[in-house]
Scaffold this motif. Structure first.
Motif, PDB file in Angstrom:
ATOM      1  N   ASN A   1       0.794  -1.222   0.000  1.00  0.00           N
ATOM      2  CA  ASN A   1       0.000   0.000   0.000  1.00  0.00           C
ATOM      3  C   ASN A   1       0.829   1.276   0.000  1.00  0.00           C
ATOM      4  OD1 ASN A   1      -2.671  -1.334   0.394  1.00  0.00           O
ATOM      5  ND2 ASN A   1      -1.687  -2.041   2.266  1.00  0.00           N
ATOM      6  N   GLN A   2       1.894   1.324   0.807  1.00  0.00           N
ATOM      7  CA  GLN A   2       2.664   2.551   0.945  1.00  0.00           C
ATOM      8  C   GLN A   2       4.142   2.220   1.044  1.00  0.00           C
ATOM      9  OE1 GLN A   2       1.270   5.540   3.670  1.00  0.00           O
ATOM     10  NE2 GLN A   2      -0.628   4.444   4.007  1.00  0.00           N
ATOM     11  N   ASN A   3       4.921   3.279   1.021  1.00  0.00           N
ATOM     12  CA  ASN A   3       6.361   3.107   1.181  1.00  0.00           C
ATOM     13  C   ASN A   3       6.661   2.735   2.624  1.00  0.00           C
ATOM     14  OD1 ASN A   3       9.168   3.496   1.442  1.00  0.00           O
ATOM     15  ND2 ASN A   3       9.140   4.936  -0.263  1.00  0.00           N
ATOM     16  N   LEU A   4       7.439   1.673   2.810  1.00  0.00           N
ATOM     17  CA  LEU A   4       7.788   1.218   4.159  1.00  0.00           C
ATOM     18  C   LEU A   4       8.508   2.298   4.952  1.00  0.00           C
ATOM     19  CD1 LEU A   4       7.971  -1.124   6.169  1.00  0.00           C
ATOM     20  CD2 LEU A   4      10.017  -1.897   4.986  1.00  0.00           C
ATOM     21  N   ASN A   5       9.147   3.245   4.255  1.00  0.00           N
ATOM     22  CA  ASN A   5       9.891   4.302   4.951  1.00  0.00           C
ATOM     23  C   ASN A   5       9.016   5.096   5.899  1.00  0.00           C
ATOM     24  OD1 ASN A   5      11.985   3.473   3.403  1.00  0.00           O
ATOM     25  ND2 ASN A   5      12.119   5.286   2.135  1.00  0.00           N
ATOM     26  N   THR A   6       7.724   5.182   5.626  1.00  0.00           N
ATOM     27  CA  THR A   6       6.838   5.976   6.482  1.00  0.00           C
ATOM     28  C   THR A   6       6.526   5.271   7.784  1.00  0.00           C
ATOM     29  OG1 THR A   6       4.845   5.060   5.450  1.00  0.00           O
ATOM     30  CG2 THR A   6       5.769   7.069   4.479  1.00  0.00           C
ATOM     31  N   TYR A   7       6.970   3.999   7.944  1.00  0.00           N
ATOM     32  CA  TYR A   7       6.617   3.228   9.124  1.00  0.00           C
ATOM     33  C   TYR A   7       7.778   3.061  10.097  1.00  0.00           C
ATOM     34  CZ  TYR A   7       2.006   2.164   7.421  1.00  0.00           C
ATOM     35  OH  TYR A   7       0.719   2.282   7.014  1.00  0.00           O
ATOM     36  N   SER A   8       8.823   3.815   9.916  1.00  0.00           N
ATOM     37  CA  SER A   8       9.928   3.766  10.856  1.00  0.00           C
ATOM     38  C   SER A   8      10.530   5.150  11.001  1.00  0.00           C
ATOM     39  CB  SER A   8      11.005   2.792  10.380  1.00  0.00           C
ATOM     40  OG  SER A   8      12.124   2.843  11.243  1.00  0.00           O
ATOM     41  N   GLU A   9      11.096   5.413  12.169  1.00  0.00           N
ATOM     42  CA  GLU A   9      11.717   6.711  12.418  1.00  0.00           C
ATOM     43  C   GLU A   9      13.233   6.636  12.282  1.00  0.00           C
ATOM     44  OE1 GLU A   9       9.995   9.492  12.987  1.00  0.00           O
ATOM     45  OE2 GLU A   9       8.141   8.376  12.783  1.00  0.00           O
ATOM     46  N   ASN A  10      13.760   5.495  11.898  1.00  0.00           N
ATOM     47  CA  ASN A  10      15.205   5.321  11.848  1.00  0.00           C
ATOM     48  C   ASN A  10      15.653   4.976  10.428  1.00  0.00           C
ATOM     49  OD1 ASN A  10      17.895   4.407  12.070  1.00  0.00           O
ATOM     50  ND2 ASN A  10      17.585   3.890  14.208  1.00  0.00           N
ATOM     51  N   PRO A  11      16.122   5.969   9.670  1.00  0.00           N
ATOM     52  CA  PRO A  11      16.506   5.720   8.273  1.00  0.00           C
ATOM     53  C   PRO A  11      17.682   4.782   8.129  1.00  0.00           C
ATOM     54  CG  PRO A  11      17.178   7.923   8.964  1.00  0.00           C
ATOM     55  CD  PRO A  11      16.307   7.385  10.055  1.00  0.00           C
ATOM     56  N   VAL A  12      18.594   4.770   9.097  1.00  0.00           N
ATOM     57  CA  VAL A  12      19.738   3.853   9.017  1.00  0.00           C
ATOM     58  C   VAL A  12      19.252   2.410   9.110  1.00  0.00           C
ATOM     59  CG1 VAL A  12      21.903   3.153  10.111  1.00  0.00           C
ATOM     60  CG2 VAL A  12      21.317   5.583   9.954  1.00  0.00           C
ATOM     61  N   PHE A  13      18.316   2.178  10.015  1.00  0.00           N
ATOM     62  CA  PHE A  13      17.717   0.848  10.149  1.00  0.00           C
ATOM     63  C   PHE A  13      17.023   0.438   8.852  1.00  0.00           C
ATOM     64  CE2 PHE A  13      13.951  -1.702  11.319  1.00  0.00           C
ATOM     65  CZ  PHE A  13      14.574  -2.787  11.909  1.00  0.00           C
ATOM     66  N   LEU A  14      16.267   1.367   8.278  1.00  0.00           N
ATOM     67  CA  LEU A  14      15.550   1.079   7.041  1.00  0.00           C
ATOM     68  C   LEU A  14      16.512   0.792   5.893  1.00  0.00           C
ATOM     69  CD1 LEU A  14      12.592   3.607   7.115  1.00  0.00           C
ATOM     70  CD2 LEU A  14      12.438   1.132   7.102  1.00  0.00           C
ATOM     71  N   ALA A  15      17.602   1.540   5.834  1.00  0.00           N
ATOM     72  CA  ALA A  15      18.588   1.310   4.771  1.00  0.00           C
ATOM     73  C   ALA A  15      19.092  -0.116   4.831  1.00  0.00           C
ATOM     74  CB  ALA A  15      19.743   2.296   4.904  1.00  0.00           C
ATOM     75  N   ARG A  16      19.356  -0.590   6.019  1.00  0.00           N
ATOM     76  CA  ARG A  16      19.839  -1.959   6.187  1.00  0.00           C
ATOM     77  C   ARG A  16      18.797  -2.966   5.713  1.00  0.00           C
ATOM     78  NH1 ARG A  16      19.238  -5.671  10.260  1.00  0.00           N
ATOM     79  NH2 ARG A  16      20.880  -7.219  10.479  1.00  0.00           N
ATOM     80  N   ILE A  17      17.527  -2.727   6.055  1.00  0.00           N
ATOM     81  CA  ILE A  17      16.448  -3.627   5.641  1.00  0.00           C
ATOM     82  C   ILE A  17      16.313  -3.638   4.117  1.00  0.00           C
ATOM     83  CG2 ILE A  17      13.963  -4.054   5.746  1.00  0.00           C
ATOM     84  CD1 ILE A  17      15.480  -4.653   8.328  1.00  0.00           C
ATOM     85  N   HIS A  18      16.287  -2.441   3.510  1.00  0.00           N
ATOM     86  CA  HIS A  18      16.111  -2.348   2.058  1.00  0.00           C
ATOM     87  C   HIS A  18      17.296  -2.952   1.309  1.00  0.00           C
ATOM     88  CE1 HIS A  18      12.563  -0.166   2.817  1.00  0.00           C
ATOM     89  NE2 HIS A  18      13.082   1.029   2.955  1.00  0.00           N
ATOM     90  N   LEU A  19      18.506  -2.731   1.816  1.00  0.00           N
ATOM     91  CA  LEU A  19      19.682  -3.286   1.146  1.00  0.00           C
ATOM     92  C   LEU A  19      19.699  -4.807   1.260  1.00  0.00           C
ATOM     93  CD1 LEU A  19      22.391  -0.667   2.172  1.00  0.00           C
ATOM     94  CD2 LEU A  19      21.528  -1.100  -0.142  1.00  0.00           C
ATOM     95  N   ARG A  20      19.276  -5.304   2.404  1.00  0.00           N
ATOM     96  CA  ARG A  20      19.210  -6.754   2.571  1.00  0.00           C
ATOM     97  C   ARG A  20      18.262  -7.366   1.547  1.00  0.00           C
ATOM     98  NH1 ARG A  20      17.248  -8.891   8.274  1.00  0.00           N
ATOM     99  NH2 ARG A  20      19.319  -8.222   8.927  1.00  0.00           N
ATOM    100  N   ALA A  21      17.163  -6.644   1.261  1.00  0.00           N
ATOM    101  CA  ALA A  21      16.169  -7.128   0.291  1.00  0.00           C
ATOM    102  C   ALA A  21      16.508  -6.702  -1.137  1.00  0.00           C
ATOM    103  CB  ALA A  21      14.787  -6.609   0.681  1.00  0.00           C
ATOM    104  N   MET A  22      17.660  -6.028  -1.309  1.00  0.00           N
ATOM    105  CA  MET A  22      18.096  -5.537  -2.625  1.00  0.00           C
ATOM    106  C   MET A  22      17.083  -4.572  -3.229  1.00  0.00           C
ATOM    107  SD  MET A  22      21.021  -6.913  -2.794  1.00  0.00           S
ATOM    108  CE  MET A  22      21.545  -6.656  -4.473  1.00  0.00           C
ATOM    109  N   GLU A  23      16.411  -3.798  -2.389  1.00  0.00           N
ATOM    110  CA  GLU A  23      15.446  -2.797  -2.842  1.00  0.00           C
ATOM    111  C   GLU A  23      16.157  -1.444  -2.922  1.00  0.00           C
ATOM    112  OE1 GLU A  23      11.356  -4.742  -1.038  1.00  0.00           O
ATOM    113  OE2 GLU A  23      12.584  -3.488   0.268  1.00  0.00           O
ATOM    114  N   LEU A  24      16.966  -1.285  -3.953  1.00  0.00           N
ATOM    115  CA  LEU A  24      17.852  -0.129  -4.045  1.00  0.00           C
ATOM    116  C   LEU A  24      17.085   1.174  -4.237  1.00  0.00           C
ATOM    117  CD1 LEU A  24      20.791  -1.605  -6.164  1.00  0.00           C
ATOM    118  CD2 LEU A  24      20.360  -1.734  -3.706  1.00  0.00           C
ATOM    119  N   ASP A  25      15.973   1.136  -4.961  1.00  0.00           N
ATOM    120  CA  ASP A  25      15.192   2.356  -5.162  1.00  0.00           C
ATOM    121  C   ASP A  25      14.668   2.900  -3.825  1.00  0.00           C
ATOM    122  OD1 ASP A  25      15.593   2.410  -7.866  1.00  0.00           O
ATOM    123  OD2 ASP A  25      13.715   1.398  -8.366  1.00  0.00           O
ATOM    124  N   LYS A  26      14.354   2.004  -2.904  1.00  0.00           N
ATOM    125  CA  LYS A  26      13.856   2.448  -1.597  1.00  0.00           C
ATOM    126  C   LYS A  26      14.968   3.082  -0.770  1.00  0.00           C
ATOM    127  CE  LYS A  26       9.957  -0.747  -1.313  1.00  0.00           C
ATOM    128  NZ  LYS A  26       9.301  -1.828  -0.532  1.00  0.00           N
TER     129      LYS A  26
END
Length: 332
Positions: free
Chosen positions: A194-219
């Protein structure tokens, strides 16, 4: 450790957090002087750095430097501590009250995989103020923990995930008294529909790790636009990118996207110059020119920074940079 050793952090909102490393205490400085946090004993400006331990093998807090000083965002006066649980990609969050107006504060995170690790840590003086445990931990263990350290707060995490309706319902006094922390987030897989996962966390460093692990580079690129990143945030993200680019384990999936990772790392390097407003350094980079992919990322960041500029001079410089980058894009 020398009593005079401090670590300082300037927050995006303009607060200065000064941590005394030997005592693990901190003071928040505002424009009008040191802050007295709401509810502070004896109106003291000195606050103990919260120490939070996660107990159980199902927790993943590896995005923190365990046992070392970390800084996390603060929302409505509460520390925002993200974690994963149950070997899934679901982002969950614990909120701990601070009484501070600062938007960033220090914390120390520990992870104890079993009772033996926890007991050994206690013996060497590594005593967490908060212990986050799974609801399936035997009650006898929780009682023994509480007897040994009665001042420690035990937060029980439920394995069941609330639905959106359940998460918005008021928590009962009974659950509050028991220290039960309910999940206030839906599953990452549901959010992504439904939405960008980025809106569901307050920690961009944490999110970067999650997105990179999933190879979601655009995110990962989108983090530059979804958050007001500090230069420290960007540098942390670049450490993840550096590891992936080096690819010491020779993972074939990383070889496939190596050029994209290099371009993203370069864009994040340039982002630091923009965020720190290093005019001469960034203009030298502008003179050298960027690739089209990097230009597009930098143009979007400049547009966002221009819209939120705090003064006219800053806004004008960003506007000029944006025009120069746009000119490069049109020539490609």
């Amino acid at each position: 450790m020398d009593d005079t050793v401090y670590e300082e952090r300037k927050t995006p909102a303009g607060f200065l957090v000064k941590v005394r490393l030997s005592k693990l205490t901190y003071v928040v400085f505002t424009d009008s002087g040191p802050e007295v946090p709401k509810g502070a004993r004896n109106n003291s400006i000195v606050v103990n750095v919260p120490r939070v331990g996660f107990f159980g093998d199902d927790f993943d807090v590896s995005h923190f430097h365990l046992g070392e000083l970390s800084f996390v965002n603060v929302k409505a006066g509460k520390l925002v501590i993200p974690y994963q649980h149950g070997f899934s990609n679901e982002i969950k969050t614990i909120y701990l009250g601070t009484g501070s107006l600062s938007d960033v504060l220090p914390v120390v995170i520990y992870h104890y995989k079993n009772k033996e690790e926890l007991m050994a840590a206690w013996e060497r003086g590594e005593q967490a103020q908060f212990l986050v445990v799974d609801e399936e931990i035997p009650r006898s263990d929780m009682v023994s923990f509480k007897i040994r350290y009665p001042s420690m707060n035990i937060l029980v995490i439920k394995k069941r995930i609330n639905t959106s309706a359940e998460s918005q319902s008021p928590k009962t006094d009974e659950s509050k008294d028991k220290g039960v922390v309910d999940y206030d987030k839906v599953r990452a897989t549901d959010v992504a529909k439904n939405q960008n996962l980025n809106t569901y966390s307050e920690n961009p460093v944490f999110l970067a790790r999650i997105h990179l692990r999933a190879m979601e580079l655009d995110k990962v690129k989108q983090l530059l636009l979804d958050f007001h990143l500090s230069s420290d945030d960007v540098m942390f993200i670049r450490t993840f990118l550096d590891v992936m680019i080096k690819n010491e384990l020779k993972k074939p999936e990383l070889d496939v996207v190596k050029n994209q990772l290099i371009a993203m790392n370069e864009a994040f390097r340039l982002a630091v110059l923009i965020l720190e407003f290093r005019v001469e350094d960034f203009e030298k980079e502008l003179d050298s020119g960027f690739s089209k992919e990097i230009s597009n990322m930098i143009y979007a960041l400049l547009a966002k920074e221009q819209e939120t500029a705090q003064d006219l001079e800053h806004e004008i410089v960003l506007w000029e940079w944006k025009l120069r980058v746009r000119s490069q894009i049109l020539k490609k």
